[in-house]
Write a protein that holds these residues in place. Structure first.
Motif, PDB file in Angstrom:
ATOM      1  N   PRO A  28       0.806  -1.223   0.000  1.00  0.00           N
ATOM      2  CA  PRO A  28       0.000   0.000   0.000  1.00  0.00           C
ATOM      3  C   PRO A  28       0.843   1.279   0.000  1.00  0.00           C
ATOM      4  O   PRO A  28       0.436   2.292  -0.568  1.00  0.00           O
ATOM      5  CB  PRO A  28      -0.814  -0.099   1.296  1.00  0.00           C
ATOM      6  CG  PRO A  28      -0.822  -1.556   1.637  1.00  0.00           C
ATOM      7  CD  PRO A  28       0.472  -2.107   1.111  1.00  0.00           C
ATOM      8  N   MET A  86      -2.313   9.568  -3.497  1.00  0.00           N
ATOM      9  CA  MET A  86      -3.353   8.605  -3.131  1.00  0.00           C
ATOM     10  C   MET A  86      -4.745   9.171  -3.439  1.00  0.00           C
ATOM     11  O   MET A  86      -5.598   8.474  -4.013  1.00  0.00           O
ATOM     12  CB  MET A  86      -3.251   8.262  -1.651  1.00  0.00           C
ATOM     13  CG  MET A  86      -4.262   7.276  -1.160  1.00  0.00           C
ATOM     14  SD  MET A  86      -4.038   7.083   0.634  1.00  0.00           S
ATOM     15  CE  MET A  86      -4.875   5.554   0.884  1.00  0.00           C
ATOM     16  N   TRP A  90      -7.219   7.499  -6.210  1.00  0.00           N
ATOM     17  CA  TRP A  90      -8.480   6.926  -5.738  1.00  0.00           C
ATOM     18  C   TRP A  90      -9.690   7.803  -6.059  1.00  0.00           C
ATOM     19  O   TRP A  90     -10.770   7.586  -5.533  1.00  0.00           O
ATOM     20  CB  TRP A  90      -8.403   6.690  -4.232  1.00  0.00           C
ATOM     21  CG  TRP A  90      -7.480   5.563  -3.848  1.00  0.00           C
ATOM     22  CD1 TRP A  90      -6.588   4.887  -4.636  1.00  0.00           C
ATOM     23  CD2 TRP A  90      -7.357   4.982  -2.554  1.00  0.00           C
ATOM     24  NE1 TRP A  90      -5.919   3.939  -3.911  1.00  0.00           N
ATOM     25  CE2 TRP A  90      -6.369   3.974  -2.636  1.00  0.00           C
ATOM     26  CE3 TRP A  90      -7.967   5.225  -1.332  1.00  0.00           C
ATOM     27  CZ2 TRP A  90      -5.997   3.205  -1.542  1.00  0.00           C
ATOM     28  CZ3 TRP A  90      -7.592   4.461  -0.238  1.00  0.00           C
ATOM     29  CH2 TRP A  90      -6.616   3.455  -0.352  1.00  0.00           C
ATOM     30  N   ALA A  93     -12.440   5.620  -7.089  1.00  0.00           N
ATOM     31  CA  ALA A  93     -12.613   4.408  -6.270  1.00  0.00           C
ATOM     32  C   ALA A  93     -13.962   4.453  -5.557  1.00  0.00           C
ATOM     33  O   ALA A  93     -14.744   5.391  -5.727  1.00  0.00           O
ATOM     34  CB  ALA A  93     -11.469   4.309  -5.264  1.00  0.00           C
ATOM     35  N   SER A  94     -14.204   3.451  -4.749  1.00  0.00           N
ATOM     36  CA  SER A  94     -15.455   3.402  -3.985  1.00  0.00           C
ATOM     37  C   SER A  94     -15.557   4.628  -3.083  1.00  0.00           C
ATOM     38  O   SER A  94     -14.536   5.230  -2.725  1.00  0.00           O
ATOM     39  CB  SER A  94     -15.493   2.135  -3.125  1.00  0.00           C
ATOM     40  OG  SER A  94     -14.543   2.244  -2.074  1.00  0.00           O
ATOM     41  N   ALA A  96     -16.010   4.810   0.039  1.00  0.00           N
ATOM     42  CA  ALA A  96     -15.247   4.617   1.282  1.00  0.00           C
ATOM     43  C   ALA A  96     -13.766   4.884   1.057  1.00  0.00           C
ATOM     44  O   ALA A  96     -13.117   5.555   1.874  1.00  0.00           O
ATOM     45  CB  ALA A  96     -15.460   3.202   1.810  1.00  0.00           C
ATOM     46  N   LYS A  97     -13.207   4.363  -0.035  1.00  0.00           N
ATOM     47  CA  LYS A  97     -11.793   4.589  -0.324  1.00  0.00           C
ATOM     48  C   LYS A  97     -11.527   6.064  -0.615  1.00  0.00           C
ATOM     49  O   LYS A  97     -10.514   6.619  -0.167  1.00  0.00           O
ATOM     50  CB  LYS A  97     -11.341   3.730  -1.507  1.00  0.00           C
ATOM     51  CG  LYS A  97     -11.117   2.269  -1.147  1.00  0.00           C
ATOM     52  CD  LYS A  97     -10.650   1.473  -2.334  1.00  0.00           C
ATOM     53  CE  LYS A  97      -9.166   1.453  -2.403  1.00  0.00           C
ATOM     54  NZ  LYS A  97      -8.635   0.501  -3.399  1.00  0.00           N
ATOM     55  N   ARG A  98     -12.426   6.701  -1.360  1.00  0.00           N
ATOM     56  CA  ARG A  98     -12.257   8.139  -1.634  1.00  0.00           C
ATOM     57  C   ARG A  98     -12.281   8.934  -0.340  1.00  0.00           C
ATOM     58  O   ARG A  98     -11.463   9.838  -0.140  1.00  0.00           O
ATOM     59  CB  ARG A  98     -13.355   8.650  -2.572  1.00  0.00           C
ATOM     60  CG  ARG A  98     -13.075   8.402  -4.023  1.00  0.00           C
ATOM     61  CD  ARG A  98     -13.944   9.236  -4.951  1.00  0.00           C
ATOM     62  NE  ARG A  98     -15.329   9.360  -4.567  1.00  0.00           N
ATOM     63  CZ  ARG A  98     -16.313   8.572  -4.976  1.00  0.00           C
ATOM     64  NH1 ARG A  98     -16.067   7.585  -5.797  1.00  0.00           N
ATOM     65  NH2 ARG A  98     -17.549   8.777  -4.582  1.00  0.00           N
ATOM     66  N   LEU A 100     -11.456   7.961   2.652  1.00  0.00           N
ATOM     67  CA  LEU A 100     -10.198   7.727   3.358  1.00  0.00           C
ATOM     68  C   LEU A 100      -9.076   8.553   2.745  1.00  0.00           C
ATOM     69  O   LEU A 100      -8.315   9.229   3.455  1.00  0.00           O
ATOM     70  CB  LEU A 100      -9.838   6.241   3.326  1.00  0.00           C
ATOM     71  CG  LEU A 100      -8.470   5.872   3.893  1.00  0.00           C
ATOM     72  CD1 LEU A 100      -8.422   6.140   5.388  1.00  0.00           C
ATOM     73  CD2 LEU A 100      -8.154   4.423   3.600  1.00  0.00           C
ATOM     74  N   ALA A 101      -8.977   8.517   1.428  1.00  0.00           N
ATOM     75  CA  ALA A 101      -7.901   9.244   0.751  1.00  0.00           C
ATOM     76  C   ALA A 101      -8.030  10.746   0.958  1.00  0.00           C
ATOM     77  O   ALA A 101      -7.028  11.427   1.226  1.00  0.00           O
ATOM     78  CB  ALA A 101      -7.916   8.916  -0.743  1.00  0.00           C
ATOM     79  N   ARG A 104      -7.146  11.999   4.567  1.00  0.00           N
ATOM     80  CA  ARG A 104      -5.717  12.045   4.901  1.00  0.00           C
ATOM     81  C   ARG A 104      -5.109  13.411   4.613  1.00  0.00           C
ATOM     82  O   ARG A 104      -4.135  13.808   5.258  1.00  0.00           O
ATOM     83  CB  ARG A 104      -4.956  10.985   4.109  1.00  0.00           C
ATOM     84  CG  ARG A 104      -5.213   9.581   4.603  1.00  0.00           C
ATOM     85  CD  ARG A 104      -4.433   8.598   3.791  1.00  0.00           C
ATOM     86  NE  ARG A 104      -3.005   8.851   3.971  1.00  0.00           N
ATOM     87  CZ  ARG A 104      -2.088   7.918   3.945  1.00  0.00           C
ATOM     88  NH1 ARG A 104      -2.430   6.677   3.755  1.00  0.00           N
ATOM     89  NH2 ARG A 104      -0.822   8.213   4.097  1.00  0.00           N
TER      90      ARG A 104
END
Length: 125
Positions: A28, A86, A90, A93-94, A96-98, A100-101, A104
């Motif tokens: 990752p 990241m 992303w 991306a889904s 949830a992943k977006r 998170l990214a 950050r």
């Protein structure tokens, strides 16, 4: 234990954990190395893991805590481009992943502030 010492040790533990993860599960981290950097992404992953472990050690020792706080603030600033990479990678991306990214990105500012507060709270050698 003083509040300043506790804060330094918690930050040290966080860095030790994430630094170790760079070696145990590098994938990752390799994935978010900015594409513009030359060479093997794993080299950057391992190098940042070493720096994180060094910062953790410096924060854990009272005599090196001031320098460790400054080095940690610099580290958190230096890795910000990986968080941008990241978020960019992303963007499709889904949800949830977006989330998170994108979460950050603003997190770096309080991490830098935390490292600098540890530096300020540390006694001068």
């Amino acid at each position: 234990m003083t509040k300043g010492r506790r804060s330094a040790l918690v930050l040290s533990g966080l860095l030790a954990t994430i630094g170790t993860a760079h070696f145990l599960k590098p994938g990752p981290f390799d994935d978010i190395v900015p594409k513009a950097l030359p060479g093997d992404p794993n080299l950057y992953t391992r190098a940042s893991g070493v720096v994180e472990l060094a910062c953790a050690a410096a924060l854990a020792v009272p005599r090196t805590r001031r320098l460790g706080g400054l080095a940690t603030a610099a580290l958190f600033t230096a890795v910000f481009p990986a968080n941008v990479q990241m978020a960019y990678d992303w963007r499709n991306a889904s949800p949830a992943k977006r989330a998170l990214a994108y979460a950050r990105l603003p997190l770096q500012a309080p991490l830098v502030a935390w490292a600098l507060s540890v530096r300020r709270a540390a006694t001068k050698p």
